[in-house]
Design a protein around this motif. Structure first.
Motif, PDB file in Angstrom:
ATOM      1  N   GLY A   1       0.811  -1.216   0.000  1.00  0.00           N
ATOM      2  CA  GLY A   1       0.000   0.000   0.000  1.00  0.00           C
ATOM      3  C   GLY A   1       0.840   1.260   0.000  1.00  0.00           C
ATOM      4  O   GLY A   1       0.393   2.314   0.457  1.00  0.00           O
ATOM      5  N   LYS A   2       2.055   1.151  -0.461  1.00  0.00           N
ATOM      6  CA  LYS A   2       2.952   2.316  -0.539  1.00  0.00           C
ATOM      7  C   LYS A   2       3.705   2.263  -1.862  1.00  0.00           C
ATOM      8  O   LYS A   2       3.879   1.193  -2.444  1.00  0.00           O
ATOM      9  CB  LYS A   2       3.987   2.256   0.600  1.00  0.00           C
ATOM     10  CG  LYS A   2       3.481   2.626   1.977  1.00  0.00           C
ATOM     11  CD  LYS A   2       4.686   2.834   2.884  1.00  0.00           C
ATOM     12  CE  LYS A   2       4.423   2.899   4.372  1.00  0.00           C
ATOM     13  NZ  LYS A   2       3.291   3.544   4.910  1.00  0.00           N
ATOM     14  N   LYS A   3       4.176   3.416  -2.311  1.00  0.00           N
ATOM     15  CA  LYS A   3       5.013   3.471  -3.507  1.00  0.00           C
ATOM     16  C   LYS A   3       6.329   2.728  -3.251  1.00  0.00           C
ATOM     17  O   LYS A   3       6.876   2.780  -2.139  1.00  0.00           O
ATOM     18  CB  LYS A   3       5.321   4.931  -3.855  1.00  0.00           C
ATOM     19  CG  LYS A   3       4.097   5.690  -4.349  1.00  0.00           C
ATOM     20  CD  LYS A   3       4.021   5.629  -5.886  1.00  0.00           C
ATOM     21  CE  LYS A   3       2.691   6.055  -6.436  1.00  0.00           C
ATOM     22  NZ  LYS A   3       1.698   4.982  -6.630  1.00  0.00           N
ATOM     23  N   ALA A   4       6.801   2.065  -4.290  1.00  0.00           N
ATOM     24  CA  ALA A   4       8.059   1.306  -4.147  1.00  0.00           C
ATOM     25  C   ALA A   4       9.220   2.209  -3.755  1.00  0.00           C
ATOM     26  O   ALA A   4      10.201   1.759  -3.160  1.00  0.00           O
ATOM     27  CB  ALA A   4       8.371   0.573  -5.442  1.00  0.00           C
ATOM     28  N   THR A   5       9.103   3.495  -4.092  1.00  0.00           N
ATOM     29  CA  THR A   5      10.163   4.439  -3.724  1.00  0.00           C
ATOM     30  C   THR A   5      10.079   4.836  -2.245  1.00  0.00           C
ATOM     31  O   THR A   5      10.968   5.487  -1.721  1.00  0.00           O
ATOM     32  CB  THR A   5      10.060   5.723  -4.571  1.00  0.00           C
ATOM     33  OG1 THR A   5       8.688   6.145  -4.549  1.00  0.00           O
ATOM     34  CG2 THR A   5      10.487   5.481  -6.006  1.00  0.00           C
ATOM     35  N   GLU A   6       8.984   4.443  -1.585  1.00  0.00           N
ATOM     36  CA  GLU A   6       8.832   4.789  -0.167  1.00  0.00           C
ATOM     37  C   GLU A   6       9.023   3.583   0.739  1.00  0.00           C
ATOM     38  O   GLU A   6       8.759   3.625   1.935  1.00  0.00           O
ATOM     39  CB  GLU A   6       7.432   5.385   0.083  1.00  0.00           C
ATOM     40  CG  GLU A   6       7.258   6.758  -0.539  1.00  0.00           C
ATOM     41  CD  GLU A   6       5.795   7.121  -0.721  1.00  0.00           C
ATOM     42  OE1 GLU A   6       4.915   6.419  -0.185  1.00  0.00           O
ATOM     43  OE2 GLU A   6       5.535   8.119  -1.425  1.00  0.00           O
ATOM     44  N   LEU A   7       9.449   2.468   0.146  1.00  0.00           N
ATOM     45  CA  LEU A   7       9.626   1.247   0.940  1.00  0.00           C
ATOM     46  C   LEU A   7      11.107   0.937   1.132  1.00  0.00           C
ATOM     47  O   LEU A   7      11.927   1.243   0.260  1.00  0.00           O
ATOM     48  CB  LEU A   7       8.950   0.071   0.230  1.00  0.00           C
ATOM     49  CG  LEU A   7       7.431   0.034   0.339  1.00  0.00           C
ATOM     50  CD1 LEU A   7       6.837  -0.884  -0.717  1.00  0.00           C
ATOM     51  CD2 LEU A   7       6.998  -0.413   1.737  1.00  0.00           C
ATOM     52  N   PRO A   8      11.454   0.317   2.260  1.00  0.00           N
ATOM     53  CA  PRO A   8      12.861  -0.006   2.501  1.00  0.00           C
ATOM     54  C   PRO A   8      13.373  -1.084   1.537  1.00  0.00           C
ATOM     55  O   PRO A   8      12.625  -1.975   1.136  1.00  0.00           O
ATOM     56  CB  PRO A   8      12.866  -0.514   3.940  1.00  0.00           C
ATOM     57  CG  PRO A   8      11.472  -0.929   4.236  1.00  0.00           C
ATOM     58  CD  PRO A   8      10.582  -0.075   3.377  1.00  0.00           C
ATOM     59  N   ALA A   9      14.628  -0.966   1.181  1.00  0.00           N
ATOM     60  CA  ALA A   9      15.240  -1.858   0.193  1.00  0.00           C
ATOM     61  C   ALA A   9      15.287  -3.314   0.646  1.00  0.00           C
ATOM     62  O   ALA A   9      15.191  -4.226  -0.170  1.00  0.00           O
ATOM     63  CB  ALA A   9      16.653  -1.361  -0.126  1.00  0.00           C
ATOM     64  N   PHE A  10      15.386  -3.545   1.952  1.00  0.00           N
ATOM     65  CA  PHE A  10      15.671  -4.915   2.411  1.00  0.00           C
ATOM     66  C   PHE A  10      14.555  -5.917   2.067  1.00  0.00           C
ATOM     67  O   PHE A  10      14.813  -7.114   1.955  1.00  0.00           O
ATOM     68  CB  PHE A  10      15.952  -4.944   3.924  1.00  0.00           C
ATOM     69  CG  PHE A  10      14.716  -4.898   4.765  1.00  0.00           C
ATOM     70  CD1 PHE A  10      14.070  -6.074   5.117  1.00  0.00           C
ATOM     71  CD2 PHE A  10      14.185  -3.691   5.200  1.00  0.00           C
ATOM     72  CE1 PHE A  10      12.911  -6.048   5.881  1.00  0.00           C
ATOM     73  CE2 PHE A  10      13.036  -3.650   5.954  1.00  0.00           C
ATOM     74  CZ  PHE A  10      12.401  -4.834   6.294  1.00  0.00           C
TER      75      PHE A  10
END
Ligand code: UDP
Length: 370
Positions: free
Chosen positions: A160-169
């Protein structure tokens, strides 16, 4: 006042059940409670039409650790199920995890050299050196085509968030392979317990006092007065009455359907990777156990926003939540009488084998200093 138990264990999932089992073996008296009306936490299966229904989402056991494998094999025989999910994206079916079959289906490449050439070129074109978020991480690992076909929409739907707002791990869990190997996991040991996960929970909790349908927070004082120490496996922010703020989770809704046919999708797990479907996966439970029943039960998995009335499935381990969590964790270290463990108390995206490992480690830590 005489305490009746050495440990009150709040939560009958894997962490609590392993802890209770190990402490009982060490002659400690345990009471395990759970607010649900069954034991087992999220590994619990419901029996329907002769099938084990993974009520809280697909659970596929895998580990590289022989000790953990031997540990679970004390309680159940494992079948030889190997997880090989399929992906449906923009009308086409692909094999997962990303491997030579997937690359063939995507680009028609037949050799590792051909596939690597495409991926390397795309990584050079779109990747960055130090990825700061999930999108950058994915583009740096697998390039644009794989990212756009399998990752971007699935991930945004899931979280439910943009991929640019999610942590890389989050994406580090996804393996890429240059062999024709559809086994999702790299681990040496894998399978589903014959008789379902309840067999393991029953084995762990045999001869241990358990109470289901008991909400710790509704009679906290009374319950705590029963035992020397409390093992808490629930949400850590709730334990501390949200004093440093509320942690965020991602929830899921499962829609189970009974179909009057013996085979719905031909595979246990099919991912629905694009956003034209509101669900991320369909699970067909019988295939986890090579079932031969006349009917079949499938489960559609819908990601959902979380609120206090819904199940907390995935911790959202971004910086904001980690900062809050660290405050709770510091506070949790202050009292020797409380032990915290498991996915919700440690606010971690854990697999089953990791939970068992962390529970055994905790028991080891406590038992040594006695
Ligand atoms: N993922 C993805 N496409 C897929 C499967 C997974 O992009 O087809 C990403 C997604 O961000 C997801 C993460 O990988 O949150 C971990 O997925 P996995 O299926 O390994 O974990 P699970 O959700 O089953 O715990």
């Amino acid at each position: 006042k005489e305490k009746r138990y050495d440990y009150l264990i709040v939560g009958a999932g894997l962490f609590g059940s392993v802890f209770a089992h190990e402490m009982t073996k060490r002659n400690k008296k345990c009471l395990v409670i759970d607010k649900r009306d069954h034991l087992g936490g999220n590994v619990y299966c419901e029996q329907k039409e002769g099938m084990n229904i993974h009520k809280y989402g697909a659970h596929i056991f895998h580990t590289n650790d022989k000790k953990i494998w031997d540990y679970v094999n004390q309680f159940a025989v494992f079948n030889n199920y190997i997880n090989s999910p399929l992906s449906l994206s923009k009308g086409k079916l692909y094999n997962l995890p990303f491997n030579m079959n997937t690359f063939y289906q995507l680009w028609g490449t037949k050799t590792p050299t051909e596939a690597k050439k495409i991926i390397d070129k795309q990584i050079q074109e779109y990747g960055v050196e130090s990825p700061k978020n999930l999108e950058e991480q994915a583009l740096s690992l697998v390039g644009k085509d794989i990212y756009e076909t399998f990752i971007k929409e699935y991930t945004e739907k899931q979280w439910g968030k943009k991929a640019t707002e999610l942590p890389a791990f989050i994406i580090k869990r996804l393996p890429v392979r240059f062999t024709y190997d559809n086994n999702y996991f790299n681990d040496r040991y894998q399978g589903i317990p014959v008789g379902g996960y309840n067999t393991i929970i029953d084995g762990l909790l045999r001869d241990i006092e358990t109470r289901v349908g008991v909400d710790f927070f509704e009679s906290r004082e009374e319950l705590e007065s029963l035992a020397d120490k409390v093992v808490y496996t629930g949400k850590i922010d709730e334990f501390f009455e949200y004093k440093y703020g509320q942690l965020e989770y991602r929830s899921l809704r499962f829609e189970h359907e009974l179909h009057d046919m013996n085979n719905y999708q031909g595979n246990a797990v099919v991912n629905y990777n694009d956003t034209s479907y509101p669900y991320t996966r369909i699970i067909e439970h019988k295939h986890f156990e090579f079932g031969k029943q006349d009917k079949t039960i499938i489960t559609k998995e819908y990601p959902e926003n979380w609120n206090k009335d819904k199940e907390a499935y995935y911790p959202i381990n971004n910086d904001k939540n980690q900062t809050i969590f660290k405050k709770y964790r510091e506070e949790s270290k202050l009292s020797e009488n409380y032990i915290f463990g498991g996915r919700l108390a440690e606010y971690r995206y854990y697999d089953m084998h990791q939970i068992i490992g962390s529970s055994l480690a905790k028991v080891g830590e406590i038992s040594k200093d006695k």
